[in-house]
Enzyme design. Sequence first.
Site, PDB file in Angstrom:
ATOM      1  CD  GLU A  87      -2.654  -0.977   2.666  1.00  0.00           C
ATOM      2  OE1 GLU A  87      -2.510  -0.001   3.426  1.00  0.00           O
ATOM      3  OE2 GLU A  87      -3.414  -1.926   2.911  1.00  0.00           O
ATOM      4  CB  CYS A 113       2.115   7.471   3.485  1.00  0.00           C
ATOM      5  SG  CYS A 113       2.376   6.205   4.716  1.00  0.00           S
ATOM      6  CB  CYS A 120       6.428  -5.470   9.381  1.00  0.00           C
ATOM      7  SG  CYS A 120       7.551  -4.586  10.468  1.00  0.00           S
ATOM      8  CB  CYS A 124       3.725  -3.391  16.557  1.00  0.00           C
ATOM      9  SG  CYS A 124       5.386  -2.739  16.345  1.00  0.00           S
ATOM     10  CB  CYS A 127       0.975  -2.947  13.472  1.00  0.00           C
ATOM     11  SG  CYS A 127       1.335  -2.666  11.738  1.00  0.00           S
ATOM     12  CB  CYS A 344       0.487   0.562   7.432  1.00  0.00           C
ATOM     13  SG  CYS A 344       0.944   0.192   9.124  1.00  0.00           S
TER      14      CYS A 344
HETATM   15  N1  SAH Z   1       7.494   0.377  10.839  1.00  0.00           N
HETATM   16  C1  SAH Z   1       7.626   1.789  10.967  1.00  0.00           C
HETATM   17  C2  SAH Z   1       6.928   2.557   9.866  1.00  0.00           C
HETATM   18  C3  SAH Z   1       5.621   2.018   9.433  1.00  0.00           C
HETATM   19  S1  SAH Z   1       4.319   1.935  10.643  1.00  0.00           S
HETATM   20  C4  SAH Z   1       7.152   2.258  12.316  1.00  0.00           C
HETATM   21  O1  SAH Z   1       6.561   1.472  13.046  1.00  0.00           O
HETATM   22  O2  SAH Z   1       7.404   3.402  12.627  1.00  0.00           O
HETATM   23  C5  SAH Z   1       3.735   3.584  10.538  1.00  0.00           C
HETATM   24  C6  SAH Z   1       2.844   4.047  11.667  1.00  0.00           C
HETATM   25  O3  SAH Z   1       1.561   3.435  11.592  1.00  0.00           O
HETATM   26  C7  SAH Z   1       3.414   3.753  13.038  1.00  0.00           C
HETATM   27  O4  SAH Z   1       3.633   4.912  13.783  1.00  0.00           O
HETATM   28  C8  SAH Z   1       2.342   2.877  13.627  1.00  0.00           C
HETATM   29  O5  SAH Z   1       2.250   3.090  14.958  1.00  0.00           O
HETATM   30  C9  SAH Z   1       1.093   3.284  12.895  1.00  0.00           C
HETATM   31  N2  SAH Z   1       0.002   2.306  13.031  1.00  0.00           N
HETATM   32  C10 SAH Z   1       0.078   0.977  12.957  1.00  0.00           C
HETATM   33  N3  SAH Z   1      -1.130   0.420  13.210  1.00  0.00           N
HETATM   34  C11 SAH Z   1      -1.984   1.444  13.437  1.00  0.00           C
HETATM   35  C12 SAH Z   1      -3.383   1.519  13.744  1.00  0.00           C
HETATM   36  N4  SAH Z   1      -4.130   0.446  13.872  1.00  0.00           N
HETATM   37  N5  SAH Z   1      -3.924   2.755  13.922  1.00  0.00           N
HETATM   38  C13 SAH Z   1      -3.171   3.870  13.787  1.00  0.00           C
HETATM   39  N6  SAH Z   1      -1.857   3.863  13.483  1.00  0.00           N
HETATM   40  C14 SAH Z   1      -1.275   2.658  13.314  1.00  0.00           C
HETATM   41 FE1  SF4 Z   2       6.138  -3.108  11.597  1.00  0.00          FE
HETATM   42 FE2  SF4 Z   2       3.649  -2.250  11.984  1.00  0.00          FE
HETATM   43 FE3  SF4 Z   2       5.381  -2.293  14.021  1.00  0.00          FE
HETATM   44 FE4  SF4 Z   2       5.711  -0.490  12.032  1.00  0.00          FE
HETATM   45  S1  SF4 Z   2       3.986  -0.575  13.451  1.00  0.00           S
HETATM   46  S2  SF4 Z   2       7.283  -1.790  12.981  1.00  0.00           S
HETATM   47  S3  SF4 Z   2       4.974  -1.718  10.288  1.00  0.00           S
HETATM   48  S4  SF4 Z   2       4.635  -4.097  12.901  1.00  0.00           S
END
Ligand code: SAH
Ligand code: SF4
Length: 353
Positions: A87, A113, A120, A124, A127, A344
């Site tokens: 995406e 973006c 990944c 997390c 995520c 994402c």
């Molecule tokens: N992996 C990197 C960059 C991609 S994630 C990182 O974690 O910084 C980009 C952003 O999307 C991160 O700040 C993450 O916290 C956010 N994100 C992930 N899942 C989300 C959700 N369900 N709602 C809002 N933001 C989210």
């Molecule tokens: Fe990976 Fe999602 Fe964590 Fe960013 S927020 S490091 S994309 S698992």
Amino acid sequence: MKQSIGDFTQDELRDVIKPAFRVKQIWQWMYHKYAIDFSHMKNLPKELATFLEERYTICPLEIVTAQESVDGSIKYLFRLDDGHTIEAVLLLMRDEQYHQDGTLKHHKRYTICLSSQVGCKVGCAFCLTAKGGFVRNLTPSEIVYQVLMIKKINAIDANRRVNIVYMGMGEPLDNLDNVAKAIKILSDPDGMSISASRQTISTSGLSAKIAKLGSMQLGVNLAISLHAVDDALREKLMPINKAYNIESIIHAVKDFPINERKRVMFEYLVIKDINDDIASAKKLLKLLDGIKAKVNLIYFNPYDGTLFQRPSKKSMESFQEYLTKRGLLCTIRESKGLDISAACGQLREQYLE
Ligand code: SAH
Ligand code: SF4
């Protein structure tokens, strides 16, 4: 399989393509006129076009679907040559503005973006990208062409400035070599000319790689996905914290070379009843003491199957107020594209179902 010509810097291409001025011509076709076929590059000798065609492809991805949000942001799903999907989002940061006499005052302002990996490894808990696990790193051209195709599709002129954030799918510092190369290609004045100071890498906090990125002196901006102020909670939300704890991240940030006019951004994903209390805001303030920082509070964006919840507007605003009153710059990220599920991984997930 043939490699995309978008994987290479001008210097690298000059080693293969002679005479050297042809490289600049090819780049102008690619990055200024958005040509995605060598046969459209009219001023190249036929033999050179044939040589290029035999050796390289150009665009390594195709658009599968797009979703437009009411705020004007558009989310794209791209398919890569091996069938995987990623995406990218075109965020409309500011609409056109006109003077009273009808002449243009400001152009639209965009931020794009980008994804850096398919999936990944970081895993997390909040995520959606993490759910599918890690598939593979994106190549430099797969990163660069997310920008190029979005500009092409939306007829955004080559010299119109855009900002880039590596905040889509994947952990950019886990694919540092390819991301660094993409930054160089994107910032080349003969190409898309998006200077590194307009590009921001967002990381979950791979401290050793933050140090490595700093030593590369690319001039790129840094954003840290912090999300928690004590290690116990952060470990639960972000397992990477076991390898690189909060202290190691703060240490790496303090050593990171930043432009004098810039700040390091700390992203703080606010989750209801998990990290939205004032005690956390207090700890955050203390943690960032002595760093030229700005904090970006993000509403957790819920999706099917998650137990986490979106925080109330009131708790977001109290959190922000606590910090700003004490001199820490803090914004609440507008939930751009919320109606198209901008966080994402969410469009991809819908499409896979
Ligand atoms: N992996 C990197 C960059 C991609 S994630 C990182 O974690 O910084 C980009 C952003 O999307 C991160 O700040 C993450 O916290 C956010 N994100 C992930 N899942 C989300 C959700 N369900 N709602 C809002 N933001 C989210
Ligand atoms: Fe990976 Fe999602 Fe964590 Fe960013 S927020 S490091 S994309 S698992």
